[in-house]
Design a protein around this motif. Sequence first.
Motif, mmCIF file in Angstrom:
data_model
loop_
_atom_site.group_PDB
_atom_site.id
_atom_site.type_symbol
_atom_site.label_atom_id
_atom_site.label_comp_id
_atom_site.label_asym_id
_atom_site.label_seq_id
_atom_site.Cartn_x
_atom_site.Cartn_y
_atom_site.Cartn_z
ATOM 1 N N ALA A 255 0.820 -1.212 0.000
ATOM 2 C CA ALA A 255 0.000 0.000 0.000
ATOM 3 C C ALA A 255 0.857 1.267 0.000
ATOM 4 N N ASP A 256 1.977 1.231 0.715
ATOM 5 C CA ASP A 256 2.855 2.403 0.818
ATOM 6 C C ASP A 256 3.875 2.473 -0.323
ATOM 7 N N ARG A 257 3.853 1.469 -1.207
ATOM 8 C CA ARG A 257 4.844 1.379 -2.288
ATOM 9 C C ARG A 257 6.259 1.416 -1.718
ATOM 10 N N ASP A 258 6.421 0.727 -0.619
ATOM 11 C CA ASP A 258 7.708 0.641 0.065
ATOM 12 C C ASP A 258 8.592 -0.350 -0.679
ATOM 13 N N ARG A 259 9.779 0.073 -1.055
ATOM 14 C CA ARG A 259 10.677 -0.811 -1.807
ATOM 15 C C ARG A 259 11.102 -2.029 -0.991
ATOM 16 N N ALA A 260 10.909 -1.975 0.320
ATOM 17 C CA ALA A 260 11.237 -3.133 1.155
ATOM 18 C C ALA A 260 10.334 -4.322 0.852
ATOM 19 N N VAL A 261 9.257 -4.105 0.090
ATOM 20 C CA VAL A 261 8.359 -5.201 -0.253
ATOM 21 C C VAL A 261 9.075 -6.278 -1.053
ATOM 22 N N ASP A 262 10.169 -5.923 -1.718
ATOM 23 C CA ASP A 262 10.913 -6.891 -2.518
ATOM 24 C C ASP A 262 12.011 -7.606 -1.741
ATOM 25 N N LEU A 263 12.127 -7.301 -0.460
ATOM 26 C CA LEU A 263 13.105 -7.982 0.386
ATOM 27 C C LEU A 263 12.517 -9.283 0.923
ATOM 28 N N PRO A 264 13.369 -10.189 1.416
ATOM 29 C CA PRO A 264 12.832 -11.427 1.992
ATOM 30 C C PRO A 264 11.833 -11.124 3.103
ATOM 31 N N LEU A 265 10.812 -11.951 3.204
ATOM 32 C CA LEU A 265 9.831 -11.779 4.265
ATOM 33 C C LEU A 265 10.527 -11.956 5.613
ATOM 34 N N PRO A 266 10.371 -11.028 6.543
ATOM 35 C CA PRO A 266 11.061 -11.137 7.836
ATOM 36 C C PRO A 266 10.478 -12.250 8.692
ATOM 37 N N THR A 267 11.196 -12.615 9.723
ATOM 38 C CA THR A 267 10.667 -13.572 10.693
ATOM 39 C C THR A 267 9.454 -12.940 11.384
ATOM 40 N N PRO A 268 8.598 -13.747 11.996
ATOM 41 C CA PRO A 268 7.454 -13.163 12.708
ATOM 42 C C PRO A 268 7.853 -12.123 13.738
ATOM 43 N N ALA A 269 8.946 -12.368 14.461
ATOM 44 C CA ALA A 269 9.389 -11.392 15.463
ATOM 45 C C ALA A 269 9.825 -10.088 14.802
ATOM 46 N N GLN A 270 10.561 -10.177 13.711
ATOM 47 C CA GLN A 270 10.989 -8.983 12.990
ATOM 48 C C GLN A 270 9.787 -8.247 12.398
ATOM 49 N N ALA A 271 8.836 -9.003 11.854
ATOM 50 C CA ALA A 271 7.643 -8.394 11.277
ATOM 51 C C ALA A 271 6.842 -7.664 12.346
ATOM 52 N N LEU A 272 6.749 -8.278 13.513
ATOM 53 C CA LEU A 272 6.008 -7.669 14.612
ATOM 54 C C LEU A 272 6.668 -6.356 15.043
#
Length: 353
Positions: A255-272
Amino acid sequence: MSPVPPGGTGTDAFRQSAALISVAERAGYERYWVAEHHGIGHRNAGSAPEVLVAHLATLTSRIRVGSGAVLIDKYRPYKVADTFRVLHSLFPGRIDLGVGRGSSPPPVEAALGGADDYDDDPMFAPLAAATALMAYREQLAELLAWLSHDFPPEHPYAAYPLSPGVAGGPQPWLLGSSAESAVLAGQLGMRYCFAAFLNPRDAPSVLSVYRAAFRPSSDGAVPYTMLAVSAVCAPTDEEADLLRAGAELHARRVADRDRAVDLPLPTPAQALAQLGHVPAPVTAEPGHWPRHLSGSPERVHEQLALISAESGAQELMICDFVGDHTARLRSYELLARRPAEQTRGVPHRYGSS
């Protein structure tokens, strides 16, 4: 999607895909699909589904293996049909050919041969869209004819059947997220899978459009539908909601067009930590489905039952955005353990992606 694990590589992603299909086969899932994405290799390793399908089918014995989806607009129908006829010859009765359309970053799109000179000119946008849709329909019709060897006798292609003498063929599906794709699938008599994890609000109406447009074909006499749903399961609702942080972070980045969207999906703890809060519990209600489901087996199955009943879909394809391989495997194992009292109204066939 063969997500690249945090700190890992594409090789690790494919090893994890192999581990997941082994879990899916033991748990009784009906099918397992792999996607095609280009230009985002840091996040998703799956760019050649035909190669990965062959590898995964070799590692299994019962489960159907397929593409979700080959980007047919980037290739000649003959090559796609020939490749999947060969896969069917190697693994009879176990191969699905899901096809669809997709876009990549402009340089990658140009490298794939999918860019036109007027693509970026607003004046020509309606013409480009209409032309692309007509070309897409022609590609799909030709693909189906190659798969079933259904060209008229006078057609120049009629003399060149693919895999002659091999009975049957891969099961074709059209994947989409719009009414346009539903109409095409119906008119061509194809099975149809709708991406409800992208557009849950329109899922029931789009499936109705598909059924209304359906014309019997050699592939089937009646409409057949599937919904692709994002869901994660854990022993408790609270733990599952924590695991949903990756999906919610991904949605925010898109939604924010954040370029981080193309990075590996973080661990649940990192995502949180990046999300900044624990995702609130979600509930599927009539007329309102969340994009991402989470919960204990009981809660998730209640939600899937509602989605199934409201849409009339014969199958559900489950996908996820969990950056923890162990939790991901456990999620699919738990989803497969359906207590008898929870199965009423839930399709008897699940797939994983």
